[in-house]
Motif scaffolding. Structure first.
Motif, short mmCIF file in Angstrom:
data_model
loop_
_atom_site.label_atom_id
_atom_site.label_comp_id
_atom_site.label_asym_id
_atom_site.label_seq_id
_atom_site.Cartn_x
_atom_site.Cartn_y
_atom_site.Cartn_z
N LEU A 47 -11.49 85.79 -33.18
CA LEU A 47 -12.33 86.59 -33.05
C LEU A 47 -11.82 87.79 -32.41
N GLU A 77 -21.49 84.87 -35.17
CA GLU A 77 -20.51 85.47 -34.44
C GLU A 77 -20.76 87.09 -34.18
N SER A 128 -23.78 87.45 -31.75
CA SER A 128 -23.32 87.01 -30.46
C SER A 128 -22.22 88.09 -29.84
N THR A 129 -21.25 88.59 -30.68
CA THR A 129 -20.45 89.63 -30.33
C THR A 129 -21.13 90.96 -29.86
N VAL A 138 -12.31 91.63 -33.44
CA VAL A 138 -13.00 92.73 -32.64
C VAL A 138 -12.07 93.64 -32.04
N LEU A 145 -16.18 88.03 -39.65
CA LEU A 145 -17.13 87.59 -38.67
C LEU A 145 -18.43 87.08 -39.39
N ASP A 204 -21.89 82.44 -29.39
CA ASP A 204 -21.02 82.18 -30.38
C ASP A 204 -19.96 83.28 -30.53
N ASN A 205 -19.22 83.78 -29.58
CA ASN A 205 -18.29 84.87 -29.27
C ASN A 205 -16.93 84.34 -28.69
#
Length: 414
Positions: free
Chosen positions: A101, A232, A235-236, A105, A228, A88-89
């Motif tokens: 996203l 997320e 997953s990130t 990030v 996030l 989920d990224n």
């Protein structure tokens, strides 16, 4: 001479001959099947794109979706159920989610934060080389190429030092997954362990934030894009750890291997340190560690090089093939650190261009400089031995299974 049919079969099955020299396969495909329909072991219809201009276009084509949740049945057949929780990224999403996203990030993963790591990376290079034997043959991968990026990415994310060897083990287990049942079970167990680890670490950072990237991501809010989610974040963190470790480790190994087999190029870099930047770019073009892009799927019928890719088919871009396309690069099979105007796609292209490219370049620069300055007479442990490349299912990573060297062989000239 390899036939087109043989080339397709070799790429589909990742035969030993293909692993030793995929570039001969890609050369045939570029000329006769530049958009090649394949049926790899995972069983899903897949098209492999090998020419530079087609590859560059495809990497930025919105009709080729990266949202693997939109192709969930195919995704599960290839990667298994456990992968879903870790994907989920931004790598596996399209706009507007991808835009949100990546913006969030990028706000935390800044050039300033990366450049601030320079002294620590240089120090880590020296510490690792201090621990290497100098006169005896040893494998440079586990002693240097693998631990360097795992130390760096773990420090960047804020992973405790006690957990770094575990992260390296789990990352390796995921990267070497296959399509047989035993490989799937090993992959699933590694992914479940990574998900549990990062879930716990995210909760720790919420309560006790530090001066690290994961703490910054956990605290990050944006008036327009919100924050996030827990899924997320986990997953990130996995994406940054996995991509920041394996690709950089294999890239360092590929670089050393190519310099050892091209001593005149190594001599040029040692005599002119200003060539280290172009040398890194040439390694990325000539033998990058990411052989093919991650999967995309066609959301409608699309056409490349006169070949129709039907809606729903999976698409991979052969980065290694595109980076040796003679239509783009003169003498593409020559390793030349003085090559001018290199515009490779070793880090991808378009919206999914690798966010960690500056960190990978910095690690490569400092790792190679440290090795070459300190051990100018480094040589292969057995100059007559053929390199042993990783055996992986369908084109993915390009890396060595081992790299036996002698750092300071007795006798000889520098």
């Amino acid at each position: 001479m390899i036939t087109t049919q043989d080339a397709v079969a070799a790429a589909e099955r990742c035969t030993p001959e293909y692993r030793r020299n995929p570039h001969a396969v890609y050369a045939r495909l570029r000329e006769e099947a530049p958009v090649c329909p394949m049926r790899p072991p995972h069983g899903n219809e897949t098209y492999l794109i090998t020419r530079y201009e087609d590859a560059r276009t495809a990497l930025a084509d919105p009709r080729l979706s990266k949202d693997m949740y939109g192709a969930m049945d195919a995704y599960r057949r290839i990667f298994g159920e456990s992968s879903v929780a870790l994907d989920d990224n931004m790598l596996n999403s399209d706009p507007p989610k991808h835009t949100r996203l990546r913006k969030l990030v990028s706000t935390a993963f800044t050039p300033r934060r990366v450049q601030a790591l320079r002294p620590r990376i240089r120090e880590t290079v020296d510490e690792l080389l201090d621990g290497c034997p100098t006169r005896e043959p040893f494998d440079l991968l586990p002693a240097f190429a693998f631990p360097l990026p795992i130390i760096v990415i773990c420090e960047l994310l804020g992973v405790p030092a006690r957990d770094r060897s575990r992260m390296q083990h789990l990352s390796t287990a995921v990267a070497r997954s296959g399509f047989d049942e035993e490989a799937r079970r090993a992959q699933q167990k590694a992914e479940e362990d990574l998900h549990a680890f990062f879930t716990e670490l995210v909760e720790t950072k919420r309560g006790r934030p530090g001066d690290d990237l994961l703490s910054a991501l956990t605290a990050l809010r944006d008036d327009e894009d919100g924050e996030l989610t827990q899924s997320e974040l986990v997953s990130t963190a996995f994406l940054l750890m996995f991509a920041g470790h394996k690709t950089a480790a294999y890239l360092i190994g590929n670089a050393v291997q190519n310099f050892l087999t091209h001593p005149e190029q190594l001599r040029a870099v040692r005599e002119d340190p200003a060539l280290i930047g172009p040398a890194v770019e040439e390694v990325l073009r000539f033998e990058g560690s990411v052989e093919s892009s991650t999967f995309r799927y066609a959301t409608e019928d699309v056409e490349y090089a006169g070949t129709r890719i039907p809606k729903g088919a999976l698409v991979q871009v052969a980065l290694s093939a595109a980076n040796r396309d003679p239509r783009k690069f003169p003498e593409p099979d020559e390793f030349d650190v003085r090559r001018q105007g290199t515009v490779h796609i070793g880090f991808g292209h378009g919206g999914h261009y690798c966010l960690g490219a500056p960190l990978a370049r910095l690690e490569m620069e400092l790792a190679l400089t440290g090795l070459f300055d300190r051990f100018p007479r480094m040589s292969p442990a057995d100059p007559s031995a053929e390199p042993r490349w990783l055996e992986v299912p369908f084109p993915a990573f390009r890396g060595l299974a081992e790299l036996p060297v002698v750092l300071d062989p007795p006798g000889g000239a520098a």
